[in-house]
Design an enzyme around this catalytic site. Structure first.
Site, PDB file in Angstrom:
ATOM      1  N   TYR A  16      -0.690  -0.867  10.030  1.00  0.00           N
ATOM      2  CA  TYR A  16      -1.274  -1.449   9.416  1.00  0.00           C
ATOM      3  C   TYR A  16       0.256  -0.918   8.121  1.00  0.00           C
ATOM      4  O   TYR A  16       0.542  -1.597   7.153  1.00  0.00           O
ATOM      5  CB  TYR A  16      -2.445  -0.506   8.078  1.00  0.00           C
ATOM      6  CG  TYR A  16      -2.969   0.075   6.924  1.00  0.00           C
ATOM      7  CD1 TYR A  16      -3.135  -1.852   6.701  1.00  0.00           C
ATOM      8  CD2 TYR A  16      -2.275   0.143   5.932  1.00  0.00           C
ATOM      9  CE1 TYR A  16      -3.996  -2.020   5.680  1.00  0.00           C
ATOM     10  CE2 TYR A  16      -3.011  -0.349   5.172  1.00  0.00           C
ATOM     11  CZ  TYR A  16      -3.941  -0.927   4.614  1.00  0.00           C
ATOM     12  OH  TYR A  16      -3.552  -1.761   3.103  1.00  0.00           O
TER      13      TYR A  16
ATOM     14  N   SER B  18       0.845  -1.157  -0.043  1.00  0.00           N
ATOM     15  CA  SER B  18      -0.243  -0.168  -0.059  1.00  0.00           C
ATOM     16  C   SER B  18       1.003   1.247  -0.134  1.00  0.00           C
ATOM     17  O   SER B  18       1.559   0.943   0.377  1.00  0.00           O
ATOM     18  CB  SER B  18      -0.825  -0.040   1.457  1.00  0.00           C
ATOM     19  OG  SER B  18      -1.584   1.638   1.542  1.00  0.00           O
TER      20      SER B  18
END
Length: 257
Positions: free
Chosen positions: A148, A138
């Site tokens: 994350y 990401s």
């Protein structure tokens, strides 16, 4: 005809990879937790494109699930030519608001599963002298933003390091770093998306087309959209202290923690 194995295949980026690879004539091994959705997906892709689609139910947050997929990747009689490590999720909440169990589950899926499945696939591919691995990370990997972002940063660094070590072996590895994509990701995490600007959204099918082209060109990192390439270029020249404050505010507003 080659075979591709895709984790998290039933929705979002994983489903887009499945559609594109099936349309290109690749047989598939579809991996997810929901057997019913997997069978429906396999039937649809077989009927539409005439390819063989194998169903493999596995929860990559468990050792058993990881081992099931690793065994399939190590099967030399039915080799996998392309691995797409796509399975992942986000937790809603700031650091210390998310339970330790959920934090560890995320690391299990984003890091341990990626490590073990990449290793199983790469070993088999190296023996045959060919193969490709796409690890979905990401753009959150490039900003300081909780577990994350940290887990996705690990995916990028691991993938690029492994690609360097396997250079010349015939095995290609690439980290794919998308931005916001219209999938079930945010809904499953209980995150609202109404406040995300339209220009930040990417189309999953176009993203996959760019990713596969980048893999074919031998890239080890793919940021599959000019808008996000510009944003990541700005990130590189932004002081880390300032970037941390910006990413903290925008992460709480737009993205997973």
């Amino acid at each position: 005809m080659t075979t591709a194995l895709i984790t998290g295949s039933t929705a979002g980026i994983g489903a887009a990879f499945a559609r594109r690879l099936a349309a290109d004539g690749h047989d598939l091994v579809l991996v997810a937790r929901d057997t019913k959705r997997l069978r429906e997906q396999a039937t649809e892709l077989h009927d539409r494109h005439g390819i063989e689609a194998e169903v493999l139910t596995a929860d990559l947050a468990t050792d058993g699930g990881i081992e099931t997929v690793a065994r399939r990747l190590s099967d030399l009689k039915n080799p996998v030519d392309l691995l797409v490590n796509n399975a992942g999720f986000g937790n809603k909440g700031r650091y210390l608001d998310v339970s330790m169990a959920d934090e560890l589950r995320m690391l299990k899926v984003h890091c341990e599963a990626v490590l073990r499945l990449t290793s199983a696939a790469a070993e088999s591919m190296r023996r045959r002298g060919r193969g490709g691995i796409v690890n979905v990370a990401s753009v959150a990997a490039f900003v300081p933003r909780g577990t994350y972002g940290a887990s996705k940063a690990w995916v990028v660094q691991f993938t690029q390091g492994a690609a360097k070590d396997l250079a010349g072996s015939g095995v290609r590895l690439m980290a794919l770093c998308p931005g916001f994509v219209r999938t079930e990701f945010h809904q499953r995490a209980g995150m609202g998306t109404d406040n995300i600007p339209n220009w930040m959204w990417l189309d999953a099918d176009k993203l996959v087309a760019t990713a596969l082209a980048d893999l074919a060109r031998g890239k080890t990192l793919s940021i599959p959209d000019p808008r996000y390439k510009v944003l990541m270029g700005m990130v590189k020249v932004t002081p880390r202290a300032l970037l941390g404050g910006i990413s903290s505010r925008t992460g709480r507003k737009y993205g997973p923690q």
